[in-house]
Design a protein around this motif. Structure first.
Motif, PDB file in Angstrom:
ATOM      1  N   ARG A  14       0.983  -1.412  -0.370  1.00 32.18           N
ATOM      2  CA  ARG A  14      -0.041   0.509  -0.223  1.00 32.18           C
ATOM      3  C   ARG A  14       1.075   0.764  -0.325  1.00 32.18           C
ATOM      4  O   ARG A  14       0.761   2.214  -0.814  1.00 32.18           O
ATOM      5  CB  ARG A  14      -0.820   0.040   1.314  1.00 32.18           C
ATOM      6  CG  ARG A  14      -1.909   1.025   2.013  1.00 32.18           C
ATOM      7  CD  ARG A  14      -3.294   0.911   2.096  1.00 32.18           C
ATOM      8  NE  ARG A  14      -2.718   0.529   3.351  1.00 32.18           N
ATOM      9  CZ  ARG A  14      -3.040  -0.570   3.783  1.00 32.18           C
ATOM     10  NH1 ARG A  14      -3.731  -1.524   3.110  1.00 32.18           N
ATOM     11  NH2 ARG A  14      -2.552  -1.024   5.262  1.00 32.18           N
ATOM     12  N   LYS A  15       1.658   1.338   0.722  1.00 31.33           N
ATOM     13  CA  LYS A  15       2.689   2.319   0.877  1.00 31.33           C
ATOM     14  C   LYS A  15       3.814   2.044  -0.586  1.00 31.33           C
ATOM     15  O   LYS A  15       3.818   3.874  -0.916  1.00 31.33           O
ATOM     16  CB  LYS A  15       4.236   2.199   1.754  1.00 31.33           C
ATOM     17  CG  LYS A  15       3.199   2.830   3.523  1.00 31.33           C
ATOM     18  CD  LYS A  15       4.561   2.017   4.754  1.00 31.33           C
ATOM     19  CE  LYS A  15       3.964   2.467   5.659  1.00 31.33           C
ATOM     20  NZ  LYS A  15       4.756   2.176   6.598  1.00 31.33           N
ATOM     21  N   ILE A  16       4.175   1.134  -1.194  1.00 35.88           N
ATOM     22  CA  ILE A  16       4.807   1.932  -2.707  1.00 35.88           C
ATOM     23  C   ILE A  16       3.426   1.999  -3.583  1.00 35.88           C
ATOM     24  O   ILE A  16       4.561   2.608  -4.582  1.00 35.88           O
ATOM     25  CB  ILE A  16       4.800   0.039  -2.786  1.00 35.88           C
ATOM     26  CG1 ILE A  16       6.381  -0.037  -1.863  1.00 35.88           C
ATOM     27  CG2 ILE A  16       5.091   0.520  -4.136  1.00 35.88           C
ATOM     28  CD1 ILE A  16       6.958  -1.252  -2.442  1.00 35.88           C
ATOM     29  N   LYS A  17       2.541   1.445  -3.358  1.00 28.92           N
ATOM     30  CA  LYS A  17       1.299   1.805  -4.730  1.00 28.92           C
ATOM     31  C   LYS A  17       1.337   3.412  -4.084  1.00 28.92           C
ATOM     32  O   LYS A  17       0.424   4.274  -5.053  1.00 28.92           O
ATOM     33  CB  LYS A  17      -0.075   1.064  -4.063  1.00 28.92           C
ATOM     34  CG  LYS A  17      -0.601   1.355  -4.962  1.00 28.92           C
ATOM     35  CD  LYS A  17      -2.299   0.654  -4.933  1.00 28.92           C
ATOM     36  CE  LYS A  17      -3.420   1.312  -5.606  1.00 28.92           C
ATOM     37  NZ  LYS A  17      -4.173   2.391  -6.001  1.00 28.92           N
ATOM     38  N   GLU A  18       0.543   3.724  -2.961  1.00 32.48           N
ATOM     39  CA  GLU A  18       0.878   5.703  -2.757  1.00 32.48           C
ATOM     40  C   GLU A  18       2.199   6.521  -3.111  1.00 32.48           C
ATOM     41  O   GLU A  18       1.708   7.688  -3.847  1.00 32.48           O
ATOM     42  CB  GLU A  18       0.678   5.909  -1.369  1.00 32.48           C
ATOM     43  CG  GLU A  18      -0.401   5.044  -1.262  1.00 32.48           C
ATOM     44  CD  GLU A  18      -1.328   5.253   0.637  1.00 32.48           C
ATOM     45  OE1 GLU A  18       0.669   5.470   1.253  1.00 32.48           O
ATOM     46  OE2 GLU A  18      -2.071   4.741   1.522  1.00 32.48           O
ATOM     47  N   ALA A  19       3.141   6.029  -2.697  1.00 29.29           N
ATOM     48  CA  ALA A  19       4.649   6.545  -3.094  1.00 29.29           C
ATOM     49  C   ALA A  19       4.444   6.188  -4.909  1.00 29.29           C
ATOM     50  O   ALA A  19       4.526   7.788  -4.853  1.00 29.29           O
ATOM     51  CB  ALA A  19       5.702   5.652  -2.577  1.00 29.29           C
ATOM     52  N   ARG A  20       4.243   5.803  -5.972  1.00 24.40           N
ATOM     53  CA  ARG A  20       3.852   5.520  -6.887  1.00 24.40           C
ATOM     54  C   ARG A  20       3.130   6.102  -7.285  1.00 24.40           C
ATOM     55  O   ARG A  20       2.983   7.204  -8.420  1.00 24.40           O
ATOM     56  CB  ARG A  20       3.569   4.206  -7.614  1.00 24.40           C
ATOM     57  CG  ARG A  20       4.334   4.068  -9.426  1.00 24.40           C
ATOM     58  CD  ARG A  20       4.246   2.564  -9.399  1.00 24.40           C
ATOM     59  NE  ARG A  20       4.767   2.639 -11.068  1.00 24.40           N
ATOM     60  CZ  ARG A  20       5.474   2.810 -11.445  1.00 24.40           C
ATOM     61  NH1 ARG A  20       6.114   3.405 -10.838  1.00 24.40           N
ATOM     62  NH2 ARG A  20       5.415   2.907 -12.996  1.00 24.40           N
TER      63      ARG A  20
END
Length: 203
Positions: A14-20
């Motif tokens: 989820r954190k990776i998706k938000e950062a992307r």
């Protein structure tokens, strides 16, 4: 334990998706790219012809100008000419690899003819993607003027036209001008073990 692992994985993704998503918000520009595929490893032309097929799938008219290789039978030339000639123009300029022709003046003339064809395709408003296959070899041996090629790509290429240039030993001037540069690194190749070039793999 499995539930805890899944929960931690979900938080991480989820954190990776938000950062992307934040990163992608800033990527709004579209432009025709100058792309270079170089290096001693296999796959420079192969990946470039993959982009040609993508263009065909997206109904983007394209052109291929093949330097150096000559009129040998390759799978990519056969499939494009026989099945996609209305979507992809395919030009061959050159009588074969330099060690086969052994005629510098003839090689220079062929390269210059290929460059004239290439410029015409790049400037054609109907064409959206142009592959200059093995042009780096012609540039390496100074069959073409690197400054002329770079100047044309930077100042005369239509803004939305993509151009991909392949071949070993890309010159620094071309690398500096390009938007995207990929170097294929040779790790292992069957040729070193006596295996010849084979259909579907090399050509």
């Amino acid at each position: 334990m499995t539930d805890d692992l899944n929960a931690r994985h979900n938080v991480k993704m989820r954190k990776i998706k938000e950062a992307r998503e934040r990163m992608m918000e800033s990527k709004t520009e579209e432009k025709g790219l100058i792309m270079v595929h170089t290096g001693s490893g296999k796959g420079k032309s192969s990946s470039s012809f993959g982009m040609v097929l993508r263009c065909i799938a997206h109904r983007m008219p394209c052109a291929v100008v093949q330097f150096i290789k000559g009129n040998w039978d390759s799978g990519e030339k056969t499939i494009l000419r026989e099945h996609f000639a209305d979507q992809c123009r395919f030009f061959v300029s050159g009588d074969g690899f330099t060690w086969e022709t052994q005629d510098r003046e003839r090689d220079i003339a062929a390269a210059k003819n290929g460059w004239a064809i290439a410029k015409a395709q790049i400037l054609d408003p109907e064409i959206e993607f142009v592959l200059l296959d093995e042009i780096n070899i012609a540039l390496r041996y100074d069959y073409l003027d690197i400054d002329e090629v770079v100047d044309f790509l930077l100042h005369e290429k239509p803004r939305m036209t993509h151009v991909c240039l392949t071949g070993r030993n890309a010159k620094p001037e071309l690398i500096g001008a390009a938007d995207l540069v990929t170097e294929m690194t040779l790790v292992k190749h069957p040729f070193r073990d006596g295996v010849k070039a084979q259909k579907g793999v090399e050509f």
